[in-house]
Motif scaffolding. Structure first.
Motif, mmCIF file in Angstrom:
data_model
loop_
_atom_site.group_PDB
_atom_site.id
_atom_site.type_symbol
_atom_site.label_atom_id
_atom_site.label_comp_id
_atom_site.label_asym_id
_atom_site.label_seq_id
_atom_site.Cartn_x
_atom_site.Cartn_y
_atom_site.Cartn_z
ATOM 1 N N ASP A 101 -12.598 0.216 0.118
ATOM 2 C CA ASP A 101 -11.434 -0.082 -0.010
ATOM 3 C C ASP A 101 -11.469 -1.241 -0.200
ATOM 4 O OD1 ASP A 101 -8.299 -1.079 -0.648
ATOM 5 O OD2 ASP A 101 -8.439 -1.635 1.375
ATOM 6 N N TYR A 115 3.071 -1.730 3.670
ATOM 7 C CA TYR A 115 2.625 -0.491 3.396
ATOM 8 C C TYR A 115 4.150 0.859 3.105
ATOM 9 C CZ TYR A 115 2.004 2.037 8.235
ATOM 10 O OH TYR A 115 2.535 1.707 9.561
ATOM 11 N N GLU A 151 0.759 -1.209 -0.031
ATOM 12 C CA GLU A 151 0.240 0.114 -0.279
ATOM 13 C C GLU A 151 0.938 1.369 -0.049
ATOM 14 O OE1 GLU A 151 -3.124 1.231 0.708
ATOM 15 O OE2 GLU A 151 -3.624 -1.072 0.603
ATOM 16 N N ILE A 177 1.199 4.963 0.876
ATOM 17 C CA ILE A 177 -0.182 5.427 1.554
ATOM 18 C C ILE A 177 0.455 7.656 2.049
ATOM 19 C CG2 ILE A 177 -1.369 6.509 2.692
ATOM 20 C CD1 ILE A 177 -1.856 3.821 4.038
ATOM 21 N N ASN A 190 -4.649 3.375 7.041
ATOM 22 C CA ASN A 190 -5.096 3.976 5.986
ATOM 23 C C ASN A 190 -5.956 4.778 6.747
ATOM 24 O OD1 ASN A 190 -4.279 3.915 3.211
ATOM 25 N ND2 ASN A 190 -4.745 2.024 2.769
ATOM 26 N N ASP A 250 -12.132 0.138 5.566
ATOM 27 C CA ASP A 250 -10.378 -0.199 5.072
ATOM 28 C C ASP A 250 -9.616 -0.492 6.391
ATOM 29 O OD1 ASP A 250 -7.622 -0.137 4.417
ATOM 30 O OD2 ASP A 250 -8.284 1.861 3.109
ATOM 31 N N LYS A 272 -5.613 4.577 -6.443
ATOM 32 C CA LYS A 272 -4.507 4.228 -4.850
ATOM 33 C C LYS A 272 -2.542 4.980 -5.697
ATOM 34 C CE LYS A 272 -6.049 1.272 -2.070
ATOM 35 N NZ LYS A 272 -5.707 0.605 -1.268
ATOM 36 N N PRO A 273 -2.221 5.553 -5.015
ATOM 37 C CA PRO A 273 -2.307 6.299 -3.657
ATOM 38 C C PRO A 273 -3.710 7.788 -4.122
ATOM 39 C CG PRO A 273 -0.428 6.730 -4.974
ATOM 40 C CD PRO A 273 -0.985 5.578 -5.386
#
Ligand code: ADP
Length: 860
Positions: free
Chosen positions: A673, A506, A467, A469, A629, A624, A725-726
């Motif tokens: 998500d 992440y 992920e 972020i 997040n 999520d 995403k992001p």
């Protein structure tokens, strides 16, 4: 570097003065104490001697007097008794202080005959008290002297007595002689002689009243000794003078009189104090004199050393031509001259060393200049063919290739990219090392830059199932002034590493900070943290991680590749911005790099509006599984005044939605998500749509790029909008507004933010643009031509700056854009651009946009 404060030093003159005061002062002090007792002792000795001598002299004078009066008495008294005339002896008797001589009947006391030296006549008959006293004193055949007693006329008188058959010869002797003798001895203020008779009564004494009263002082110790017939020195307390006295004393054999010459001890002490005063005074004067002379000498020596100090001070400020020279005059001492000569010798050597150092520095600077020129040229030379290789390979990929060929070309592209990034790192670092790093501050949008970096890295992150972020502190000014390119470079490097060294979890790019200062001076103290859940860095490696070519270990280097320059470059860049780059890491848990810089707020434009009114109070549910997040979305949505609830999964989400619907306070939006364990986003969306109570709830789906092709599917399951995403804050905001608008009109069609699907102009067949492309390198010409082939651009290629300029002049109005290589033969990119700009000015033409292309390491 701050030099430590030197300790306080005492100047030579002050030190010498102190030394002399000690050296000279101690004897003065000693003499102050010592001579007093010594002088007193000395004085006492002298007094003893002197006074004893005086006493002895007086004693012998009295002895003579006694002999004289006894002889005169013995001779004259019989004459008187015989009735002879004794006037011839009158003078003698008067001189010897005879008052009268009487011849008395020894039985009756009747005066038979007499002779008076003064008109006072001898009494007719002896008074009883005298007669009995005389009788008791008389010794047959001897002249006896009585103790002093008042005479018939009242004055102190001594009587000479002699028994002669039936007669008693008596002579009255006045004590004037004793007083005169006593008065003759006079010294000091109260120095005097005292004479006593054989019974200790005063004959002569400085107190006249005592003389007249014939005071008995036989109790005084000195008198006692005299009465005992001793000769010597005695100290005693004098009741008459009320003080201690010292006296020389003796006695006169015969009559037994005592003589003493006393002196008060106070006078001796005063004399001793006087001597002490004069000694100290003389010593003090001597000390002052010697200090003056010594200081004059010291001053002379210090003066002769001063040129060394002055020259040294000048040398310390960098003036190595300073010299002390040779001393002259009285104080041109050998050691001083030697010191100054050696100093000058040293100064000359320092000057030589500085000269050669300057030469070496100049040479080094020239070498460095040559190096950076070389690097700049090399950069151009290396990047240009690399560009060709990469570009051509990418073009090759667009042609029809079999599987093997495709994998070969892919290898060429990935190797070429790796090589290019390595070259870029090496060149960048060399440039920084050569001190060529210059920042280029411009106004920029920090949030956009950070989100751009995240977008760029989203694909490698997604490939590793990470992920990516971003978080931007709500309310923090976005528009700042700084070197956006360099900030982007740092964040790219840190986030790139985070992606590279993480395999799950992440990567978070967190922008935090605070506003400091006001008005024109308003700045943001920025902290950008890039944290990951990757492999981490061992403690021992952490210390050197910012050193060039430093990598966590060789095995990782082999596994992950890389030049080991990225962090070194990042740190230098952060330092150039007066910031700090730090790191925290735990092996196996992850790493967190953070840098802090202070950037001025761009006040030329308003900061982007962060709070759209329409959204205020909107009730939104965020679903999520990743805590970080949820936290970031919660914070972001809160900052837009949305009423946010976050839940970690589908089941909780359904429960929360149902609960809200039951109490008729339904959620107005669900942000969910896509990839979640247990219940996926798709499943959740379907369940919501199929629930009669919830089916109208608008939904926004957050998905990764790989799933973006599922638009159709998303539409089917009733997703209002989806974001890749992001997620950029602006896109999220736009998406929420869009979904809300649709909700208002109850439109259920799929809507995706425009930014996600830019429509290419070429596909629509819009009017074409003319682009002038100035480039000398044929490979690049070809490359760009092919790259733009599919675009609505007509490319006119010029082989050098000269051609480009002429080409432009021939049809200036027709060009929409110029792509200008910087390094070209004939005219370079700068000159050609200048020529184009002056042509435009001369002919009043509009300014055509010119984009410079360069592979030069020295340019930006
Ligand atoms: P490289 O090009 O080798 O990545 P860098 O200077 O960017 O050079 O990084 C130096 C070394 O620091 C890397 O080789 C790696 O061992 C370590 N490193 C940097 N960032 C991370 C991270 N986020 N997690 C783990 N190790 C890291």
């Amino acid at each position: 570097m701050s030099t430590p404060k030197p300790p306080m030093r005492i100047p030579v003159l002050a030190a010498l003065l102190a030394a002399f005061l000690i050296v000279g002062g101690v004897p003065v002090l000693m003499f102050w104490i010592w001579p007093h007792s010594a002088t007193l002792k000395n004085e006492t000795e002298q007094v003893k001697e002197r006074h004893l001598l005086l006493a002895l002299n007086l004693g012998s004078a009295l002895s003579r007097y006694y002999v004289d009066v006894v002889s005169a008495f013995k001779f004259i008294a019989p004459e008187i008794a015989a009735g002879h005339e004794v006037n011839f002896a009158r003078g003698l008797l008067v001189n010897l202080n005879f008052r009268h001589i009487c011849i008395a009947d020894s039985t009756t006391g009747r005066i038979l005959k007499s002779y008076d030296t003064t008109p006072a006549l001898c009494p007719v008959s002896l008074l009883e008290k005298y007669f009995s006293t005389f009788k008791s004193l008389v010794v047959p055949g001897k002249v006896v002297v009585s103790p002093v007693m008042p005479g018939p006329h009242g004055k102190p008188t001594l009587f000479l007595l002699k028994a002669n058959a039936d007669q008693l010869h008596i002579a009255a002797l006045e004590t004037d002689y004793f007083r005169k003798l006593g008065k003759q001895i006079k010294f000091g203020r109260r120095g005097h002689a005292a004479i006593v008779d054989q019974t200790g009564r005063v004959l002569a004494h400085p107190l006249e009243s005592w003389e007249m009263a014939m005071r008995d002082i036989s109790k005084v110790s000195a008198v006692k000794r005299m009465m005992a017939g001793e000769t010597g020195v005695e100290t005693f307390y004098s009741p008459a003078l009320k003080g201690d006295m010292i006296a020389g004393l003796t006695s006169v054999s015969g009559p037994g009189w005592g003589v003493m010459v006393p002196q008060p001890m106070v006078e001796l002490e005063e004399t001793a104090a006087g001597i002490q005063r004069s000694t100290v005074l003389v010593l003090f004067a001597g000390m002052v004199f010697s200090i003056t002379i010594a200081l004059a000498f010291a001053f002379g020596i210090v003066k002769s050393l001063r040129p060394v100090t002055v020259a040294a001070a000048r040398m310390a400020t960098g003036d190595s031509s300073a010299r002390a020279g040779q001393p002259t005059g009285l104080f041109a001492l050998r050691e001083t001259a030697d010191l100054r000569q050696r100093f000058d010798h040293m100064a000359a050597r320092v000057e030589d060393a500085q000269r050669s150092q300057t030469e070496l520095r100049l040479q080094a600077e020239q070498a460095s200049l040559a190096k950076s020129d070389f690097l700049a040229n090399m950069s151009h030379e290396i990047r240009t063919p690399m560009n060709g290789v990469l570009g051509m390979s990418e073009l090759l990929m667009t042609t029809t290739l079999d599987k093997r060929q495709t994998s070969f070309v892919e290898m060429i592209v990935s190797s070429g990219n790796a090589l290019l990034s390595l070259i870029n790192d090496v060149l960048d670092f060399s440039k920084i090392e050569a001190g060529k790093l210059e920042l280029d501050p411009v106004a920029f949008d920090l949030r956009t830059e950070i989100e751009d970096v995240a977008s760029l890295l989203s694909s490698p992150a997604e490939q590793k199932n990470l992920e990516l972020i971003t978080r931007f502190k709500p309310g923090l000014p976005q528009r700042l002034i700084g070197d956006a390119g360099r900030i982007r470079q740092i964040v790219t490097n840190l986030a790139g590493n985070a992606v590279k060294f993480s395999h799950e979890g992440y990567v978070l790019i967190d922008v935090d900070g605070a506003v400091i200062g006001e008005h024109e001076d308003m700045r943001v103290a920025l902290t950008v943290t890039v944290s990951d859940t990757g492999i981490g860095i061992a403690d021992e490696k952490l210390r050197n991680i910012f050193e060039k070519f430093e990598q966590a270990d060789n095995s990782t280097t082999r596994r992950y590749g890389g030049s080991g320059l990225g962090l070194a470059i990042s740190r230098r860049l952060v330092q150039a911005m007066d910031g700090k780059l730090g790191v925290r890491s735990k092996i196996g848990e992850g790493t967190s790099f953070d840098f802090t810089v202070e950037l001025p707020v761009d006040q030329s434009e308003p900061q982007p509006l962060v709070k759209p009114e329409e959204m205020s109070g909107l009730k939104v549910l965020v679903v999520d599984d990743l805590e970080v997040n949820r936290r970031i979305l919660d914070e972001q949505l809160h900052s837009w005044s949305l009423a946010v609830t976050t839940v970690p999964g589908g089941r909780e989400a359904l429960q929360t939605l149902c609960d809200a619907a039951t109490i008729e306070l339904p959620y107005e939006l669900v942000i969910l998500d896509y990839q979640m364990p247990e219940m996926s986003g798709e499943e959740l969306a379907r369940t919501i749509r199929n629930d009669p109570d919830l089916c109208h709830t608008p939904m926004i789906l957050l998905t990764s790029a790989g799933d973006s092709g599922d638009g159709k599917l998303f539409r089917e399951i009733g997703i209002g909008s989806y974001l890749i995403k992001p997620v950029r804050a602006s896109e999220l905001k736009e998406a929420i507004l869009c979904v809300l608008a649709k909700e208002r009109t109850r439109g259920a069609a799929l809507d995706v933010p425009k930014a996600q699907f830019p429509v290419r102009d070429g596909a629509t067949g819009e009017s074409r643009h003319r682009v002038l492309f100035a480039e000398d390198n044929q490979v690049n010409q070809l490359l760009i031509a092919h790259q733009l082939a599919a675009e609505p651009y007509d490319l006119i290629v010029a082989a050098d700056g000269q051609q480009a300029m002429q080409c432009y002049k021939s049809a200036a109005e027709s060009f929409d854009l110029v792509l200008m290589d910087v390094t070209m033969p004939e005219l370079d990119g700068y000159q050609a651009t200048q020529a184009i700009r002056s042509h435009e000015q001369e002919h009043g033409l509009r300014r055509v946009p010119i984009i410079g292309l360069s592979a030069h390491a020295g340019e930006r």
